[in-house]
Design a protein around this motif. Structure first.
Motif, PDB file in Angstrom:
ATOM      1  N   MET A 109     -28.021-120.147  28.446  1.00 54.52           N
ATOM      2  CA  MET A 109     -29.298-119.270  28.891  1.00 54.52           C
ATOM      3  C   MET A 109     -29.671-119.709  30.428  1.00 54.52           C
ATOM      4  N   ASN A 110     -30.108-118.714  31.064  1.00 54.57           N
ATOM      5  CA  ASN A 110     -30.542-118.836  32.305  1.00 54.57           C
ATOM      6  C   ASN A 110     -32.125-118.361  32.516  1.00 54.57           C
ATOM      7  N   ARG A 111     -32.704-118.800  33.763  1.00 58.69           N
ATOM      8  CA  ARG A 111     -34.066-118.086  34.026  1.00 58.69           C
ATOM      9  C   ARG A 111     -34.176-116.909  33.982  1.00 58.69           C
ATOM     10  N   GLU A 112     -33.195-116.317  34.474  1.00 54.91           N
ATOM     11  CA  GLU A 112     -33.287-114.684  34.676  1.00 54.91           C
ATOM     12  C   GLU A 112     -33.020-114.192  33.219  1.00 54.91           C
ATOM     13  N   GLN A 113     -32.458-114.320  32.167  1.00 54.31           N
ATOM     14  CA  GLN A 113     -32.493-114.090  30.832  1.00 54.31           C
ATOM     15  C   GLN A 113     -33.754-114.091  30.259  1.00 54.31           C
ATOM     16  N   LEU A 114     -34.425-115.237  30.429  1.00 57.82           N
ATOM     17  CA  LEU A 114     -35.593-115.716  29.791  1.00 57.82           C
ATOM     18  C   LEU A 114     -36.914-114.825  30.413  1.00 57.82           C
ATOM     19  N   SER A 115     -36.689-114.690  31.890  1.00 54.20           N
ATOM     20  CA  SER A 115     -37.807-114.127  32.574  1.00 54.20           C
ATOM     21  C   SER A 115     -37.816-112.646  32.015  1.00 54.20           C
ATOM     22  N   LYS A 116     -36.544-112.021  31.610  1.00 53.77           N
ATOM     23  CA  LYS A 116     -36.505-110.534  31.444  1.00 53.77           C
ATOM     24  C   LYS A 116     -37.053-110.229  29.898  1.00 53.77           C
ATOM     25  N   TYR A 117     -37.401-111.066  29.402  1.00 52.86           N
ATOM     26  CA  TYR A 117     -37.953-110.990  27.939  1.00 52.86           C
ATOM     27  C   TYR A 117     -39.261-109.973  27.815  1.00 52.86           C
ATOM     28  N   LYS A 118     -40.244-110.452  28.590  1.00 58.48           N
ATOM     29  CA  LYS A 118     -41.466-109.701  28.504  1.00 58.48           C
ATOM     30  C   LYS A 118     -41.254-108.224  29.110  1.00 58.48           C
ATOM     31  N   LYS A 119     -40.708-107.826  30.066  1.00 58.04           N
ATOM     32  CA  LYS A 119     -40.184-106.451  30.725  1.00 58.04           C
ATOM     33  C   LYS A 119     -39.491-105.804  29.604  1.00 58.04           C
ATOM     34  N   ASN A 120     -38.520-106.636  28.996  1.00 55.90           N
ATOM     35  CA  ASN A 120     -37.677-105.932  27.805  1.00 55.90           C
ATOM     36  C   ASN A 120     -38.512-105.556  26.735  1.00 55.90           C
ATOM     37  N   LYS A 121     -39.422-106.097  26.456  1.00 54.43           N
ATOM     38  CA  LYS A 121     -40.320-105.606  25.246  1.00 54.43           C
ATOM     39  C   LYS A 121     -41.308-104.334  25.858  1.00 54.43           C
ATOM     40  N   ARG A 122     -41.671-104.419  27.013  1.00 61.29           N
ATOM     41  CA  ARG A 122     -42.356-103.087  27.503  1.00 61.29           C
ATOM     42  C   ARG A 122     -41.384-102.121  27.729  1.00 61.29           C
ATOM     43  N   ASP A 123     -40.214-102.040  28.006  1.00 60.82           N
ATOM     44  CA  ASP A 123     -39.129-101.145  28.152  1.00 60.82           C
ATOM     45  C   ASP A 123     -38.900-100.725  26.569  1.00 60.82           C
ATOM     46  N   ILE A 124     -38.655-101.386  25.773  1.00 58.21           N
ATOM     47  CA  ILE A 124     -38.492-101.077  24.133  1.00 58.21           C
ATOM     48  C   ILE A 124     -39.531-100.115  23.701  1.00 58.21           C
ATOM     49  N   GLU A 125     -40.899-100.630  24.015  1.00 55.22           N
ATOM     50  CA  GLU A 125     -42.099 -99.868  23.586  1.00 55.22           C
ATOM     51  C   GLU A 125     -42.031 -98.505  24.293  1.00 55.22           C
ATOM     52  N   ASN A 126     -41.679 -98.313  25.558  1.00 57.35           N
ATOM     53  CA  ASN A 126     -41.732 -97.145  26.478  1.00 57.35           C
ATOM     54  C   ASN A 126     -40.381 -96.389  25.815  1.00 57.35           C
ATOM     55  N   LEU A 127     -39.452 -96.925  25.450  1.00 55.95           N
ATOM     56  CA  LEU A 127     -38.006 -96.181  24.811  1.00 55.95           C
ATOM     57  C   LEU A 127     -38.609 -95.531  23.617  1.00 55.95           C
ATOM     58  N   ASP A 128     -39.437 -96.416  22.772  1.00 55.11           N
ATOM     59  CA  ASP A 128     -39.660 -95.792  21.431  1.00 55.11           C
ATOM     60  C   ASP A 128     -40.354 -94.435  21.752  1.00 55.11           C
ATOM     61  N   GLY A 129     -41.430 -94.412  22.732  1.00 56.68           N
ATOM     62  CA  GLY A 129     -42.291 -93.381  23.004  1.00 56.68           C
ATOM     63  C   GLY A 129     -41.165 -92.230  23.555  1.00 56.68           C
ATOM     64  N   ILE A 130     -40.333 -92.533  24.285  1.00 54.06           N
ATOM     65  CA  ILE A 130     -39.680 -91.391  25.106  1.00 54.06           C
ATOM     66  C   ILE A 130     -38.469 -90.653  24.113  1.00 54.06           C
ATOM     67  N   ILE A 131     -38.191 -91.687  22.905  1.00 51.27           N
ATOM     68  CA  ILE A 131     -37.086 -91.110  21.913  1.00 51.27           C
ATOM     69  C   ILE A 131     -38.135 -90.278  21.040  1.00 51.27           C
ATOM     70  N   ALA A 132     -39.379 -90.708  20.726  1.00 49.99           N
ATOM     71  CA  ALA A 132     -40.285 -89.795  19.920  1.00 49.99           C
ATOM     72  C   ALA A 132     -40.590 -88.609  20.350  1.00 49.99           C
ATOM     73  N   LYS A 133     -40.748 -88.447  21.695  1.00 45.23           N
ATOM     74  CA  LYS A 133     -40.891 -87.218  22.486  1.00 45.23           C
ATOM     75  C   LYS A 133     -39.701 -86.440  22.541  1.00 45.23           C
ATOM     76  N   LEU A 134     -38.467 -87.025  22.679  1.00 46.28           N
ATOM     77  CA  LEU A 134     -37.247 -86.150  22.576  1.00 46.28           C
ATOM     78  C   LEU A 134     -37.218 -85.733  21.092  1.00 46.28           C
ATOM     79  N   GLN A 135     -37.299 -86.384  20.018  1.00 43.45           N
ATOM     80  CA  GLN A 135     -37.110 -85.943  18.704  1.00 43.45           C
ATOM     81  C   GLN A 135     -38.106 -84.889  18.626  1.00 43.45           C
ATOM     82  N   GLU A 136     -39.223 -84.861  19.197  1.00 49.45           N
ATOM     83  CA  GLU A 136     -40.219 -83.839  18.864  1.00 49.45           C
ATOM     84  C   GLU A 136     -39.490 -82.387  19.546  1.00 49.45           C
ATOM     85  N   ARG A 137     -38.902 -82.571  20.768  1.00 45.79           N
ATOM     86  CA  ARG A 137     -38.387 -81.639  21.335  1.00 45.79           C
ATOM     87  C   ARG A 137     -37.241 -80.999  20.571  1.00 45.79           C
TER      88      ARG A 137
END
Length: 139
Positions: free
Chosen positions: A1-29
């Motif tokens: 494990m390195n600092r970069e992997q650990l530091s990406k945790y919070k950003k990854n969480k935000r990205d996952i939430e954003n992807l959920d929203g994008i996937i929902a909008k694509l599904q609606e389309r």
């Protein structure tokens, strides 16, 4: 494990939430893609098997396929981010209980600053930084 992997945790969480929203909008389309009539060829159900033409109703193929491919890409990216975050969580969970584990949880999982963590555990910011650096050097 390195600092970069650990530091990406919070950003990854935000990205996952954003992807959920994008996937929902694509599904609606995708749900709004118009249905078109088409004909397909099939064999009759009884012997002798004779070719028959059957009318079917399907989503407009080009639009539906493009949307499905984008949804698939977004879901793959989301799965990758989830796996990365699970690795970080497992790494921190496997650490022995103590101040170092608390520091890692607060800094990397909770997103606190090193100064804020230091105030919580009675360390200076530089001591918190040294604990993180020492653990990462030995892992």
């Amino acid at each position: 494990m390195n600092r970069e992997q650990l530091s990406k945790y919070k950003k990854n969480k935000r990205d996952i939430e954003n992807l959920d929203g994008i996937i929902a909008k694509l599904q609606e389309r995708l749900d709004a893609v118009p249905v078109v009539s088409g004909k397909v060829t099939k064999s009759s159900d009884d012997f002798p098997y004779i070719e028959e033409h059957v009318q079917v109703r399907v989503e407009e193929p080009k639009a539906a396929t493009a949307l499905k491919m984008r949804i698939c890409e977004k879901e793959k990216r989301k799965d990758q981010l989830i796996r990365e975050n699970e690795e970080v969580e497992k790494y921190i969970a496997a650490m022995p209980d103590g101040t170092a584990k608390d520091i890692f949880e607060m800094v990397f999982l909770d997103g606190m600053t090193q100064k804020g963590v230091g105030e919580s555990v009675g360390y200076t910011q530089s001591m918190v930084s040294k604990v993180i650096k020492d653990i990462l050097k030995h892992s």
